[in-house]
Enzyme design. Structure first.
Site, mmCIF file in Angstrom:
data_model
loop_
_atom_site.group_PDB
_atom_site.id
_atom_site.type_symbol
_atom_site.label_atom_id
_atom_site.label_comp_id
_atom_site.label_asym_id
_atom_site.label_seq_id
_atom_site.Cartn_x
_atom_site.Cartn_y
_atom_site.Cartn_z
ATOM 1 N N ASP A 103 -1.748 -0.760 5.914
ATOM 2 C CA ASP A 103 -1.985 -0.167 7.231
ATOM 3 C C ASP A 103 -3.416 0.315 7.437
ATOM 4 O OD1 ASP A 103 -1.717 2.000 5.374
ATOM 5 O OD2 ASP A 103 -1.586 3.325 7.107
ATOM 6 N N ASP B 264 0.865 -1.164 0.000
ATOM 7 C CA ASP B 264 0.000 0.000 0.000
ATOM 8 C C ASP B 264 0.916 1.232 0.000
ATOM 9 O OD1 ASP B 264 -2.178 1.818 0.809
ATOM 10 O OD2 ASP B 264 -1.207 1.732 2.773
#
Ligand code: ADP
Ligand code: MG
Length: 268
Positions: A192, A3
């Protein structure tokens, strides 16, 4: 698969430019900061920091956070939208798409486009090293997967040293990207955010940044407790050492028995 925001980057944004359509810069920032006042997203924090003054939270109501898009809220009796291009598109508010190497946040007030704010975020210090290490030690392809726009994503991706960038992915899209990547081989995903959780579950191995959101931590198989990206290679090393140990133990168990059982049975 990594990400971008909060995983490859620090997730600490600073406001770089403010471009109101009609109001002053300060006023646009005030509107954006108030709408974001209940959000924990790094973008929200950047806008609140830049605003600097205390927000009047009692003036803010009907707050709705749309992961991967932004937030909507009512501030001072006006309906505010703060988020990316897709958010305004979703509400059918016409505006110009801005090209920038930073992340562009668009603002609308009462269904009218009110301007944009550009914020930027720095790469984590250990990002380049981590990606280079993984490239050397594990065969495979390094992909960056993000909800941010294509141009910003390409700039950050090139800096980090990924092989491929998949940008502009909506929250439910991350999971389907992982699903299709899995048709080509084993996939480990590092993330996250709330919007990473389904993708972390879908991947063969989901790795969450310890400082990330609780939902990402719950969805992951591995949690990097110190939130260091360089612990991704450490996890790979640890699992390889563990597997080697298992193989050795199996070898000795079988080898010993192949000799020992015939002996006990009186072969000699
Ligand atoms: P990434 O996938 O890189 O971790 P996110 O999924 O958290 O990033 O966010 C993707 C995009 O959604 C952001 O780049 C931003 O444009 C928009 N966005 C998400 N949350 C917010 C918010 N609270 N305020 C404004 N924009 C937001
Ligand atoms: Mg993120």
């Amino acid at each position: 698969v990594f990400d971008k925001t909060g995983t490859l980057t620090e997730g600490v944004f600073t406001v770089r430019e403010i471009h109101p359509v009609q109001t002053g810069e300060e006023e646009l920032l005030e509107i954006a900061a108030h709408a974001e006042s209940y959000s924990n997203h790094p973008i929200a924090r950047a806008l609140l920091d830049a605003y600097g003054e205390a927000v009047e939270k009692d003036q803010v109501s009907h707050v709705k956070e749309l992961p991967g898009y932004g937030v909507t809220a009512v501030y001072d009796g006006q309906k505010i939208l703060v988020g990316n291009y897709h958010l305004l598109e979703k509400y059918e508010i016409p505006m110009d798409e801005v090209e920038s190497t930073g992340t562009v946040i668009y603002i609308a007030v009462d269904k009218k486009y009110a301007g944009y704010i550009i914020i930027s975020d720095a790469l984590k210090k250990d990002a380049r090293w981590t990606l280079r290490y993984l490239k050397e030690k594990c065969q495979g392809v390094l992909v960056m997967l993000t909800g941010d726009n294509e141009r910003t994503a390409r700039a950050i991706g090139a800096q980090a040293g990924v092989d491929d960038v998949i940008a502009g992915v909506l929250p439910d899209g991350k999971e389907s990207v992982i699903r299709s990547l899995r048709e080509q081989g084993k996939v480990a995903m590092v993330g996250d955010g709330i919007n990473d959780a389904p993708a972390l579950t879908r991947a063969d191995i989901g790795i969450a940044i310890g400082a990330g959101t609780d939902i990402a931590i719950d969805a992951a198989d591995v949690v990097l407790m110190k939130s260091r990206l360089s612990d991704v290679p450490a996890a790979v090393r640890l699992s390889r050492a563990t597997l080697k140990n298992i193989h050795e133990n199996l070898f000795w168990a079988f080898f010993y028995n192949v000799i020992g059982i015939p002996l006990a049975a009186g072969v000699w």
